[in-house]
Write a protein that holds these residues in place. Structure first.
Motif, PDB file in Angstrom:
ATOM      1  N   LEU A 138      44.163  34.811  20.766  1.00 22.59           N
ATOM      2  CA  LEU A 138      44.462  36.163  20.302  1.00 22.59           C
ATOM      3  C   LEU A 138      45.647  36.795  21.018  1.00 22.59           C
ATOM      4  CD1 LEU A 138      40.837  37.628  20.082  1.00 22.59           C
ATOM      5  CD2 LEU A 138      42.323  37.018  18.162  1.00 22.59           C
ATOM      6  N   LEU A 139      46.028  36.230  22.171  1.00 21.66           N
ATOM      7  CA  LEU A 139      47.068  36.835  23.001  1.00 21.66           C
ATOM      8  C   LEU A 139      48.443  36.253  22.684  1.00 21.66           C
ATOM      9  CD1 LEU A 139      45.197  36.760  26.450  1.00 21.66           C
ATOM     10  CD2 LEU A 139      45.331  38.663  24.814  1.00 21.66           C
ATOM     11  N   ALA A 140      49.435  37.130  22.584  1.00 24.23           N
ATOM     12  CA  ALA A 140      50.807  36.667  22.426  1.00 24.23           C
ATOM     13  C   ALA A 140      51.248  35.953  23.704  1.00 24.23           C
ATOM     14  CB  ALA A 140      51.732  37.855  22.152  1.00 24.23           C
ATOM     15  N   PRO A 141      52.176  34.984  23.604  1.00 22.04           N
ATOM     16  CA  PRO A 141      52.614  34.267  24.802  1.00 22.04           C
ATOM     17  C   PRO A 141      53.134  35.194  25.897  1.00 22.04           C
ATOM     18  CG  PRO A 141      53.382  33.156  22.827  1.00 22.04           C
ATOM     19  CD  PRO A 141      52.798  34.460  22.382  1.00 22.04           C
ATOM     20  N   ASP A 142      53.794  36.285  25.495  1.00 25.81           N
ATOM     21  CA  ASP A 142      54.369  37.216  26.469  1.00 25.81           C
ATOM     22  C   ASP A 142      53.528  38.482  26.618  1.00 25.81           C
ATOM     23  OD1 ASP A 142      54.867  38.137  23.925  1.00 25.81           O
ATOM     24  OD2 ASP A 142      56.929  38.785  24.332  1.00 25.81           O
ATOM     25  N   VAL A 143      52.231  38.397  26.365  1.00 22.71           N
ATOM     26  CA  VAL A 143      51.346  39.557  26.459  1.00 22.71           C
ATOM     27  C   VAL A 143      51.387  40.162  27.855  1.00 22.71           C
ATOM     28  CG1 VAL A 143      49.337  38.157  27.105  1.00 22.71           C
ATOM     29  CG2 VAL A 143      48.992  40.368  25.992  1.00 22.71           C
ATOM     30  N   ARG A 144      51.181  41.486  27.920  1.00 20.95           N
ATOM     31  CA  ARG A 144      51.099  42.182  29.200  1.00 20.95           C
ATOM     32  C   ARG A 144      49.742  42.851  29.324  1.00 20.95           C
ATOM     33  NH1 ARG A 144      54.173  46.676  29.761  1.00 20.95           N
ATOM     34  NH2 ARG A 144      54.038  47.019  27.520  1.00 20.95           N
ATOM     35  N   LEU A 145      49.242  42.926  30.531  1.00 24.60           N
ATOM     36  CA  LEU A 145      48.036  43.693  30.815  1.00 24.60           C
ATOM     37  C   LEU A 145      48.396  44.753  31.848  1.00 24.60           C
ATOM     38  CD1 LEU A 145      44.393  42.585  31.268  1.00 24.60           C
ATOM     39  CD2 LEU A 145      45.422  44.054  33.003  1.00 24.60           C
ATOM     40  N   VAL A 146      48.210  46.017  31.469  1.00 26.95           N
ATOM     41  CA  VAL A 146      48.522  47.145  32.346  1.00 26.95           C
ATOM     42  C   VAL A 146      47.221  47.816  32.732  1.00 26.95           C
ATOM     43  CG1 VAL A 146      49.872  49.257  32.630  1.00 26.95           C
ATOM     44  CG2 VAL A 146      50.675  47.472  31.062  1.00 26.95           C
ATOM     45  N   GLY A 147      46.893  47.743  34.003  1.00 26.57           N
ATOM     46  CA  GLY A 147      45.656  48.348  34.483  1.00 26.57           C
ATOM     47  C   GLY A 147      45.942  49.557  35.359  1.00 26.57           C
ATOM     48  N   ASP A 148      45.307  50.670  35.033  1.00 30.45           N
ATOM     49  CA  ASP A 148      45.477  51.899  35.817  1.00 30.45           C
ATOM     50  C   ASP A 148      44.154  52.204  36.523  1.00 30.45           C
ATOM     51  OD1 ASP A 148      45.595  54.494  36.773  1.00 30.45           O
ATOM     52  OD2 ASP A 148      46.694  55.280  35.062  1.00 30.45           O
ATOM     53  N   SER A 149      44.128  51.915  37.814  1.00 32.42           N
ATOM     54  CA  SER A 149      42.957  52.239  38.632  1.00 32.42           C
ATOM     55  C   SER A 149      43.267  53.353  39.618  1.00 32.42           C
ATOM     56  CB  SER A 149      42.491  51.002  39.395  1.00 32.42           C
ATOM     57  OG  SER A 149      43.461  50.615  40.356  1.00 32.42           O
ATOM     58  N   GLY A 150      44.553  53.614  39.833  1.00 29.43           N
ATOM     59  CA  GLY A 150      44.959  54.639  40.788  1.00 29.43           C
ATOM     60  C   GLY A 150      44.544  54.321  42.214  1.00 29.43           C
ATOM     61  N   GLY A 151      44.164  53.058  42.455  1.00 31.81           N
ATOM     62  CA  GLY A 151      43.699  52.674  43.784  1.00 31.81           C
ATOM     63  C   GLY A 151      42.291  53.179  44.082  1.00 31.81           C
ATOM     64  N   LYS A 152      41.601  53.718  43.044  1.00 29.64           N
ATOM     65  CA  LYS A 152      40.271  54.303  43.256  1.00 29.64           C
ATOM     66  C   LYS A 152      39.144  53.439  42.692  1.00 29.64           C
ATOM     67  CE  LYS A 152      42.140  58.977  43.411  1.00 29.64           C
ATOM     68  NZ  LYS A 152      42.043  60.367  42.940  1.00 29.64           N
ATOM     69  N   SER A 153      39.500  52.318  42.082  1.00 26.41           N
ATOM     70  CA  SER A 153      38.514  51.359  41.593  1.00 26.41           C
ATOM     71  C   SER A 153      39.216  50.009  41.517  1.00 26.41           C
ATOM     72  CB  SER A 153      37.975  51.775  40.219  1.00 26.41           C
ATOM     73  OG  SER A 153      39.035  51.872  39.282  1.00 26.41           O
ATOM     74  N   LYS A 154      38.451  48.950  41.259  1.00 26.56           N
ATOM     75  CA  LYS A 154      39.039  47.622  41.217  1.00 26.56           C
ATOM     76  C   LYS A 154      39.924  47.460  39.987  1.00 26.56           C
ATOM     77  CE  LYS A 154      35.419  45.219  43.808  1.00 26.56           C
ATOM     78  NZ  LYS A 154      34.414  44.132  43.763  1.00 26.56           N
ATOM     79  N   GLY A 155      41.043  46.803  40.185  1.00 25.59           N
ATOM     80  CA  GLY A 155      41.958  46.567  39.078  1.00 25.59           C
ATOM     81  C   GLY A 155      43.251  45.981  39.587  1.00 25.59           C
ATOM     82  N   PRO A 156      44.010  45.297  38.726  1.00 23.13           N
ATOM     83  CA  PRO A 156      45.282  44.722  39.155  1.00 23.13           C
ATOM     84  C   PRO A 156      46.281  45.805  39.531  1.00 23.13           C
ATOM     85  CG  PRO A 156      45.048  44.571  36.778  1.00 23.13           C
ATOM     86  CD  PRO A 156      43.734  45.059  37.305  1.00 23.13           C
ATOM     87  N   LEU A 157      46.955  45.627  40.649  1.00 18.72           N
ATOM     88  CA  LEU A 157      47.925  46.616  41.109  1.00 18.72           C
ATOM     89  C   LEU A 157      49.325  46.335  40.595  1.00 18.72           C
ATOM     90  CD1 LEU A 157      46.716  47.125  44.804  1.00 18.72           C
ATOM     91  CD2 LEU A 157      46.180  48.484  42.760  1.00 18.72           C
ATOM     92  N   ARG A 158      49.464  45.269  39.831  1.00 10.21           N
ATOM     93  CA  ARG A 158      50.731  44.950  39.170  1.00 10.21           C
ATOM     94  C   ARG A 158      50.461  44.616  37.715  1.00 10.21           C
ATOM     95  NH1 ARG A 158      54.946  43.173  42.855  1.00 10.21           N
ATOM     96  NH2 ARG A 158      54.233  43.334  45.005  1.00 10.21           N
ATOM     97  N   ILE A 159      51.472  44.752  36.898  1.00 15.53           N
ATOM     98  CA  ILE A 159      51.339  44.373  35.489  1.00 15.53           C
ATOM     99  C   ILE A 159      51.241  42.856  35.401  1.00 15.53           C
ATOM    100  CG2 ILE A 159      52.470  44.369  33.236  1.00 15.53           C
ATOM    101  CD1 ILE A 159      53.801  47.016  34.008  1.00 15.53           C
TER     102      ILE A 159
END
Length: 294
Positions: free
Chosen positions: A199-220
Motif C-alpha cells: 500500500l505504501l509508495a516507494p518514497d512514502v514519508r511518515l511524519v510523527g508529531d509527539s512534541g517529545g511528550k510521548s513515544k514517536g519518531p523524532l525524524r521524518i
C-alpha cells in the motif's frame, strides 16, 4: 447597537473568524484565544463608525493572529521532532452544521497545506489565507494589514508560488482515500507486513508529531521499507484494549486510536494513485485534548 445585537453580530461571523485564526496558527486553542480577544475588543469598541462588521472583525483577528504567530515562532523552533497542526475535526456526525459552519468546513485546508504554510512569513500567511481560503479582495486585505494594494498583490503572488512549489500533489477523491485508509488500518492492525508494504509508495514519508511528550519518531521516516517496518513494529506491540474509530479530520478521513478508553493518537494518510504517499501520526497529548477520552 444593543448588547444582544453586539453579541449576535459577533456570533454570526465567529465561524469565519475561527477559520482564519486556525489557518494562521494551526492550533485550536490558539485560534480560540485570538477569537476571544477579538470579542473583548469588539464588545468594548466604539462601533458607530463600523460600516462592515465582518471586515472589522477579520482585521482584528488577522492582526492578533500575526502577533501570536510571531510569538509562536520561537517556541516552534525549539519544538522536539516534526511539527504538525492540531487536528481539526470536520465531521459533525448526525448533527448538521448551519450554513456558515458548512462554508467554513468546506474551506478547511489539509494538514499537508498547513505544514507548507508554516514556512511562510506571518504576513505572507495572512495574505494567502485571506485571499486563497476566503476570497477577500486585495483592497480589503491591504486595509486589514495596513499595506498598499500593490504590496499585498506581491505578497500574495510570492505566497502562492511558494505553496504551489512545495504542496504535495495528492488525490482528493474522499471515497478512494477512505478506502485506502481502511485497507491501511487492516494491514497494520493485522500485522500483514506484505500487504502494508504493497500500500505504501516507494518514497512514502511518515511524519510523527509527539512534541517529545510521548513515544514517536523524532525524524521524518522515508521509504516504504522504513515506514512499513516501523508501523509493523508498532502494531506488534499494540495493547489488547486498543480501539480504532473513523472520523474526518481537516476535510479528510482519519483514524482515532484509543488505548484503555484514552486517546492515544490520530492517524491520517495522503494518497496518490493507488499508493499512500504520506502518513501523519499526531501523538502530542497537547494536540489531542478535544477528542473523546483525551
Amino acid at each position: 447597537m444593543t448588547a444582544d445585537t453586539v453579541t449576535d453580530v459577533f456570533e454570526e461571523h465567529r465561524p469565519v473568524l475561527t477559520g482564519v485564526a486556525y489557518r494562521m496558527l494551526g492550533r485550536i486553542a490558539d485560534a480560540e484565544d485570538v477569537v476571544q480577544e477579538a470579542w473583548l475588543r469588539w464588545s468594548s469598541a466604539a462601533r458607530e463608525d463600523v460600516r462592515e462588521p465582518r471586515a472589522f472583525l477579520v482585521r482584528i483577528v488577522t492582526r492578533l493572529a500575526i502577533d501570536r504567530l510571531r510569538q509562536l515562532r520561537t517556541r516552534r523552533e525549539a519544538y522536539v521532532g516534526p511539527w504538525l497542526p492540531e487536528p481539526l475535526v470536520t465531521d459533525f456526525g448526525p448533527s448538521l452544521p448551519d450554513t456558515a459552519e458548512q462554508a467554513v468546513l468546506a474551506d478547511s485546508v489539509s494538514v499537508a497545506v498547513l505544514v507548507v504554510l508554516e514556512s511562510l512569513s506571518p504576513l505572507e500567511r495572512a495574505v494567502f489565507v485571506l485571499r486563497e481560503a476566503f476570497g477577500f479582495p486585495y483592497g480589503e486585505i491591504a486595509a486589514t494589514l495596513d499595506r498598499t494594494e500593490a504590496a499585498v498583490r506581491q505578497l500574495a503572488g510570492r505566497a502562492r508560488r511558494h505553496v504551489e512549489e512545495r504542496k504535495p500533489r495528492y488525490d482528493v477523491d474522499p471515497v478512494h482515500r477512505r478506502d485506502l485508509t481502511e485497507r491501511f488500518l487492516a494491514a497494520a492492525a493485522g500485522g500483514d507486513i506484505e500487504e502494508l508494504l504493497a500500500l505504501l509508495a516507494p518514497d512514502v514519508r511518515l511524519v510523527g508529531d509527539s512534541g517529545g511528550k510521548s513515544k514517536g519518531p523524532l525524524r521524518i521516516l522515508r521509504s516504504a521499507d522504513k515506514v512499513g517496518r516501523f508501523l509493523h513494529a508498532v502494531a506488534q506491540g499494540q495493547a489488547p484494549d486498543l480501539e480504532v474509530r473513523s472520523l474526518e479530520v481537516n476535510g479528510g478521513p482519519a483514524l482515532l486510536v484509543l488505548v484503555g478508553g484514552k486517546t492515544d493518537c490520530v492517524i491520517q494518510v495522503d494518497v496518490r494513485g493507488e499508493a499512500i504517499q504520506c502518513v501523519y501520526i499526531i501523538r502530542n497529548p497537547d494536540k489531542l485534548t478535544t477528542f473523546i477520552g483525551a
